[in-house]
Design a protein around this motif. Structure first.
Motif, short mmCIF file in Angstrom:
data_model
loop_
_atom_site.label_atom_id
_atom_site.label_comp_id
_atom_site.label_asym_id
_atom_site.label_seq_id
_atom_site.Cartn_x
_atom_site.Cartn_y
_atom_site.Cartn_z
N VAL A 293 -57.28 77.92 26.95
CA VAL A 293 -56.26 76.88 27.31
C VAL A 293 -56.10 76.68 28.81
O VAL A 293 -56.02 75.73 29.52
CB VAL A 293 -55.04 76.93 26.76
CG1 VAL A 293 -54.08 75.85 26.95
CG2 VAL A 293 -55.22 76.95 25.07
N SER A 294 -56.36 77.89 29.44
CA SER A 294 -55.82 77.92 30.96
C SER A 294 -57.33 77.21 31.55
O SER A 294 -57.03 76.50 32.70
CB SER A 294 -55.87 79.59 31.68
OG SER A 294 -54.75 79.87 31.11
N TYR A 295 -58.42 77.23 31.11
CA TYR A 295 -59.53 76.60 31.65
C TYR A 295 -59.08 75.00 31.59
O TYR A 295 -59.52 74.30 32.53
CB TYR A 295 -60.69 76.90 30.96
CG TYR A 295 -61.31 78.10 31.13
CD1 TYR A 295 -61.92 78.59 32.31
CD2 TYR A 295 -61.12 79.36 30.11
CE1 TYR A 295 -62.48 79.89 32.57
CE2 TYR A 295 -61.80 80.40 30.10
CZ TYR A 295 -62.39 80.60 31.51
OH TYR A 295 -62.87 81.87 31.80
N TYR A 296 -58.30 74.57 30.74
CA TYR A 296 -58.15 73.01 30.28
C TYR A 296 -57.19 72.62 31.63
O TYR A 296 -57.65 71.84 32.33
CB TYR A 296 -57.50 72.91 29.01
CG TYR A 296 -57.07 71.44 28.87
CD1 TYR A 296 -57.77 70.39 28.90
CD2 TYR A 296 -55.48 71.54 28.76
CE1 TYR A 296 -57.20 69.13 28.57
CE2 TYR A 296 -54.91 70.25 28.47
CZ TYR A 296 -55.77 69.05 28.29
OH TYR A 296 -55.28 67.81 28.17
N TRP A 297 -56.08 73.38 31.91
CA TRP A 297 -55.16 73.15 32.70
C TRP A 297 -55.73 73.65 34.06
O TRP A 297 -55.26 72.84 35.20
CB TRP A 297 -53.75 74.02 32.42
CG TRP A 297 -53.22 73.55 31.35
CD1 TRP A 297 -53.06 74.16 30.01
CD2 TRP A 297 -52.40 72.19 31.01
NE1 TRP A 297 -52.33 73.42 29.21
CE2 TRP A 297 -51.97 72.33 29.86
CE3 TRP A 297 -52.47 71.09 32.10
CZ2 TRP A 297 -51.47 71.10 29.29
CZ3 TRP A 297 -51.66 69.67 31.33
CH2 TRP A 297 -51.15 70.05 30.06
N GLY A 298 -56.59 74.52 34.26
CA GLY A 298 -57.13 74.94 35.52
C GLY A 298 -58.10 73.88 35.97
O GLY A 298 -58.30 73.63 37.20
N GLY A 299 -58.79 73.23 34.92
CA GLY A 299 -59.61 71.98 35.50
C GLY A 299 -58.95 71.12 36.15
O GLY A 299 -59.06 70.34 37.16
N ALA A 300 -57.63 70.84 35.73
CA ALA A 300 -56.71 69.79 36.22
C ALA A 300 -56.36 70.09 37.62
O ALA A 300 -56.08 69.25 38.44
CB ALA A 300 -55.38 69.26 35.37
N MET A 301 -56.03 71.39 37.84
CA MET A 301 -55.63 72.07 39.09
C MET A 301 -56.82 71.64 40.22
O MET A 301 -56.80 71.14 41.53
CB MET A 301 -55.37 73.43 39.14
CG MET A 301 -55.01 73.90 40.58
SD MET A 301 -54.45 75.78 40.61
CE MET A 301 -56.14 76.36 39.86
#
Length: 433
Positions: A293-301
């Motif tokens: 899930v961190s990859y999902y939000w990390g992509g947004a960053m």
């Protein structure tokens, strides 16, 4: 809320060289509410398993959390108009701290008190949103408002990136039991198991409550400039403020865009752990899935840092349309694909989500003058999409499974594509000036 204009020059103390300090302080708030919001993605599957909930019942977390935006945004605007941005932010931080602290008794009481805690926590974050978003838009030229808000949102995404991994380590357990396993246990054993699992949220959320109170104390003594605009005192501004802001087409469509965007983004994040746990996708345990899930939000960053640079040269509307089209394509791959292809397609949606909220927000506020503050409250109310859309996806997930339920956020992004194309040339006149 104080009137904010994107067209009026800032007071001398707000000159470009003096904006760095205030932006750094405001960015800290963006990080904190990103962290708190993304932790929901970890708690939803945790509470779903703990209390043997359906998808619709589990989505009550997001319903209570984002429902607070709808109920609290206008009162928050009135509060900030009365006490100012800085004191309003302090009030928001204290309220959020109280919400975090409520998770301690909730872990001993049950799901209902958890839901109330989510509402109180989100109420505090709503006050912060109403204060911080328009503040960022006026700390510089209107032509670069989308770029500037995108930069601060990048640090919001840093918080959302850290949260799932941190929550997976501190809250989720590799040994989470399923419904069938719980049914085989004696009532006393079930109660003991649920108490142990519920207690895992106590330490993390008490620590967050302490951090928010410390931040409130620091923010109370920070030296932030007061935003003043000469336009507020003019008869033209008074007349302008009396007209309904909803007669401004970009705001009306932008509010609906915020509703659908937040709903789509939150829906995807809420279902990711369960989606990645599906045997035909990745078959991951909740604790293992939380890291992804961190990859999902990390992509947004990452996307927001890219967007900060790109949108100084590319029309915000065109960039928004491109990202919306890309997002729809990725979601369709996730719906009709399997295994690693479907998994990475849905995770890559975060990269293209990156610029959407700040771009829609700043485009909706374009040329509203003294009505910008009122319009900001309306846009923050539209964040209630994060309550409604996941609930709708929950209904579909209970009927068709989590994979097919992603048709709901895919439909949301279709409107974002339309909004971006419709207002693609919005800033041309300012660029010529």
């Amino acid at each position: 809320m104080e009137h904010i204009s994107q067209r009026t020059p800032l007071h001398a103390s707000h000159a470009q060289t003096g904006n760095t300090g205030p932006l750094v302080i405001i960015t800290t708030l963006f990080f904190m509410w990103g962290l708190l919001t993304a932790l929901n993605d970890v708690l939803i599957p945790h509470l779903k398993a703990l209390y043997t909930l359906s998808y619709v019942q589990a989505m009550m977390v997001q319903f209570c959390f984002f429902g607070a935006y709808f109920l609290v945004s206008l009162p928050a605007g009135m509060l900030i108009r009365k006490i100012g941005y800085q004191k309003g932010a302090v009030a928001g931080l204290i309220t959020a701290a109280i919400g975090c602290a409520l998770f301690y008794p909730a872990s001993k009481s049950g799901y209902a008190l958890f839901l109330f805690g989510f509402f109180v926590l989100a109420s505090g974050i709503t006050i912060l949103q109403v204060a911080a978003n328009p503040y960022v838009t006026v700390l510089g030229a209107p032509q670069t408002a989308s770029s500037r808000l995108t930069l601060t949102q990048a640090f919001n995404s840093l918080g959302t990136t850290v949260a799932p991994t941190l929550g997976g380590i501190l809250i989720l357990s590799e040994s989470t039991l399923g419904v069938a396993e719980l049914a085989q246990m004696e009532p006393a054993q079930q109660a003991a198991y649920r108490a142990t699992q519920a207690a895992s949220v106590q330490g993390p959320y008490l620590a967050l409550a302490a951090a928010l109170l410390l931040l409130a104390l620091m923010f109370a003594f920070a030296r932030l400039p007061k935003i003043d605009h000469a336009e507020e005192a003019t008869p033209q501004a008074d007349s302008e403020s009396q007209r309904s802001v909803l007669t401004h087409p970009p705001l009306l469509l932008g509010a609906f865009g915020i509703f659908l965007y937040v709903g789509g983004e939150v829906s995807i994040g809420s279902f990711l752990i369960n989606f990645l746990g599906e045997p035909e996708i990745a078959g991951l345990t909740p604790a293992a899935a939380a890291h992804y899930v961190s990859y999902y939000w990390g992509g947004a960053m990452i996307g927001r840092f890219i967007g900060f640079a790109v949108m100084r040269y590319v029309s915000p509307g065109k960039a928004l349309a491109f990202n919306a089209a890309s997002t729809m394509l990725l979601i369709l791959v996730a719906i009709f694909g399997q295994g690693q292809t479907a998994m990475w397609a849905i995770l890559a949606v975060g990269l293209f989500n990156s610029i959407m909220f700040p771009t829609i927000f700043s485009m909706a506020l374009y040329r509203l003058g003294s009505r910008t503050g009122q319009a900001s409250g309306i846009l923050c109310m539209a964040i209630v999409g994060g309550a409604v859309v996941p609930f709708i996806q929950g209904v579909l997930a209970d009927a068709m499974g989590p994979q097919r339920s992603f048709l709901v956020p895919a439909a949301c992004y279709a409107f974002i594509l339309y909004f971006g194309l419709k207002f693609a040339g919005m800033y041309k006149e300012d660029a010529k000036a």
